[in-house]
Design a protein around this motif. Sequence first.
Motif, short mmCIF file in Angstrom:
data_model
loop_
_atom_site.label_atom_id
_atom_site.label_comp_id
_atom_site.label_asym_id
_atom_site.label_seq_id
_atom_site.Cartn_x
_atom_site.Cartn_y
_atom_site.Cartn_z
N CYS A 7 0.84 -1.19 0.00
CA CYS A 7 0.00 0.00 0.00
C CYS A 7 0.88 1.24 0.00
O CYS A 7 2.05 1.21 0.37
CB CYS A 7 -0.96 0.01 1.19
SG CYS A 7 -0.19 0.12 2.81
N ILE A 8 0.27 2.34 -0.44
CA ILE A 8 0.96 3.62 -0.55
C ILE A 8 0.09 4.69 0.10
O ILE A 8 -1.12 4.75 -0.15
CB ILE A 8 1.22 4.00 -2.02
CG1 ILE A 8 2.11 2.96 -2.69
CG2 ILE A 8 1.83 5.39 -2.13
CD1 ILE A 8 2.22 3.13 -4.20
N LEU A 215 0.07 4.80 12.40
CA LEU A 215 -0.50 4.15 11.22
C LEU A 215 0.16 2.80 10.99
O LEU A 215 -0.52 1.81 10.68
CB LEU A 215 -0.33 5.05 10.00
CG LEU A 215 -1.01 4.56 8.72
CD1 LEU A 215 -2.51 4.78 8.79
CD2 LEU A 215 -0.44 5.29 7.49
N GLN A 216 1.45 2.75 11.17
CA GLN A 216 2.17 1.51 10.94
C GLN A 216 1.97 0.53 12.08
O GLN A 216 1.71 -0.67 11.83
CB GLN A 216 3.66 1.80 10.75
CG GLN A 216 4.49 0.52 10.49
CD GLN A 216 5.95 0.82 10.21
OE1 GLN A 216 6.37 1.98 10.17
NE2 GLN A 216 6.74 -0.23 10.03
N PRO A 252 -2.42 -6.25 6.29
CA PRO A 252 -2.39 -7.11 7.49
C PRO A 252 -1.99 -6.32 8.73
O PRO A 252 -1.59 -5.16 8.64
CB PRO A 252 -1.35 -8.18 7.13
CG PRO A 252 -0.50 -7.56 6.08
CD PRO A 252 -1.40 -6.64 5.31
N GLU A 253 -2.09 -6.98 9.87
CA GLU A 253 -1.82 -6.30 11.15
C GLU A 253 -0.41 -5.73 11.19
O GLU A 253 -0.19 -4.59 11.61
CB GLU A 253 -2.04 -7.26 12.31
CG GLU A 253 -1.78 -6.64 13.68
CD GLU A 253 -2.00 -7.61 14.82
OE1 GLU A 253 -1.65 -7.25 15.98
OE2 GLU A 253 -2.49 -8.73 14.57
N LYS A 254 0.57 -6.51 10.76
CA LYS A 254 1.97 -6.08 10.81
C LYS A 254 2.44 -5.72 9.41
O LYS A 254 2.34 -6.53 8.48
CB LYS A 254 2.85 -7.17 11.40
CG LYS A 254 2.57 -7.44 12.87
CD LYS A 254 3.54 -8.47 13.44
CE LYS A 254 3.28 -8.70 14.92
NZ LYS A 254 4.24 -9.67 15.52
N ILE A 255 2.94 -4.49 9.27
CA ILE A 255 3.45 -4.04 7.98
C ILE A 255 4.85 -3.49 8.15
O ILE A 255 5.26 -3.09 9.25
CB ILE A 255 2.53 -2.97 7.35
CG1 ILE A 255 2.39 -1.74 8.26
CG2 ILE A 255 1.18 -3.56 7.00
CD1 ILE A 255 1.61 -0.60 7.62
N GLY A 277 3.15 -5.90 3.68
CA GLY A 277 2.89 -6.76 4.81
C GLY A 277 4.16 -7.52 5.19
O GLY A 277 4.89 -7.98 4.30
N GLU A 278 4.43 -7.64 6.48
CA GLU A 278 5.69 -8.27 6.90
C GLU A 278 5.81 -9.70 6.38
O GLU A 278 6.86 -10.12 5.93
CB GLU A 278 5.80 -8.27 8.43
CG GLU A 278 6.18 -6.91 9.01
CD GLU A 278 6.61 -6.99 10.45
OE1 GLU A 278 6.54 -8.09 11.03
OE2 GLU A 278 7.04 -5.97 10.99
N GLU A 279 4.68 -10.43 6.39
CA GLU A 279 4.74 -11.81 5.91
C GLU A 279 4.70 -11.88 4.40
O GLU A 279 4.90 -12.95 3.83
CB GLU A 279 3.58 -12.62 6.49
CG GLU A 279 2.20 -12.25 5.97
CD GLU A 279 1.58 -11.08 6.72
OE1 GLU A 279 0.35 -10.92 6.63
OE2 GLU A 279 2.32 -10.33 7.39
#
Length: 294
Positions: A7-8, A215-216, A252-255, A277-279
């Motif tokens: 996302c941006i 936001l993050q 996702p929850e973690k980015i 997304g981290e994953e």
Amino acid sequence: MAKIIGCIGTSHVPTIGVAYDKGKQEDPAWKPLFDGYKPVAKWLEDNKADVLVFIYNDHATTFFFDMYPTFTLGVGERFPIADEGAGLRNLPHIRGNVDLQAHIAESLVNDEFDLTITQNKPIDHGCASPLPLMWPHEPDWPGVVVPIAVNVLQYPLPTPRRCYKLGKALRRAIESYPEDLRVVVVGTGGLSHQIHGERTGFNNEEWDQEFLALLQHNPEKLTELTHADYVRLGGAESVEQIMWLAMRGAMPEKIRKIHQNYYLATTTAMTVVVYEGEEETTSSAVGSNQSVMA
């Protein structure tokens, strides 16, 4: 199936488009801003984005205050870029994908978002100002846009939490589309600025940085703020930041932050940020630039 690859978040200041059209990319006052979008364009190219879902607001171009919908989704094979008084821009009409747009519309309505649907309506600087900085466009755009307009002008506005939920519903809609598409969700507006009244020219860099951090890492906290909180902290027009929450809700929850450029040179803290997304991370970090001009 379609997949959200990142996302941006980006400002959509109209003067960005004017400066771009006048070839001011190397002008000392504009170069830090334009340079900040080069890593974004490279990231989109490297990751082969097919679709940009643009969450923006119409600035009384297609809608006016006697009829201003809360959430609007545009459907069409092509969208003209609006003439907002500076003449028609030398850009091709924005490409669309009717099947994808119709699928998202149906999915969002079934997810209890009562949308207004428009067809082939012009798109103003809310989308068209940052778009050519991120995507090449000669002879045509490399992919399609799904335009989603949010009411951040005519009170009552949708709440920050409602926008966050819109993003979550948007993710469900995209991931249920059967075609193998690589999708990026773009939230626009802000950051801190006010362009009218006693606080004209107001900025709050400290709040801008806190907003980006929340936001993050803790977007739920941002959903608890009222519109009055956003106006107090960032200026009247910074309520546009709720559109960034719609973008964040689609992730996702973690980015992981891939790139950030913050440039305060006019009445608006002009910002662009890229997240994955981290994953789901597929690329290495392309850098971060904090640039503040008094």
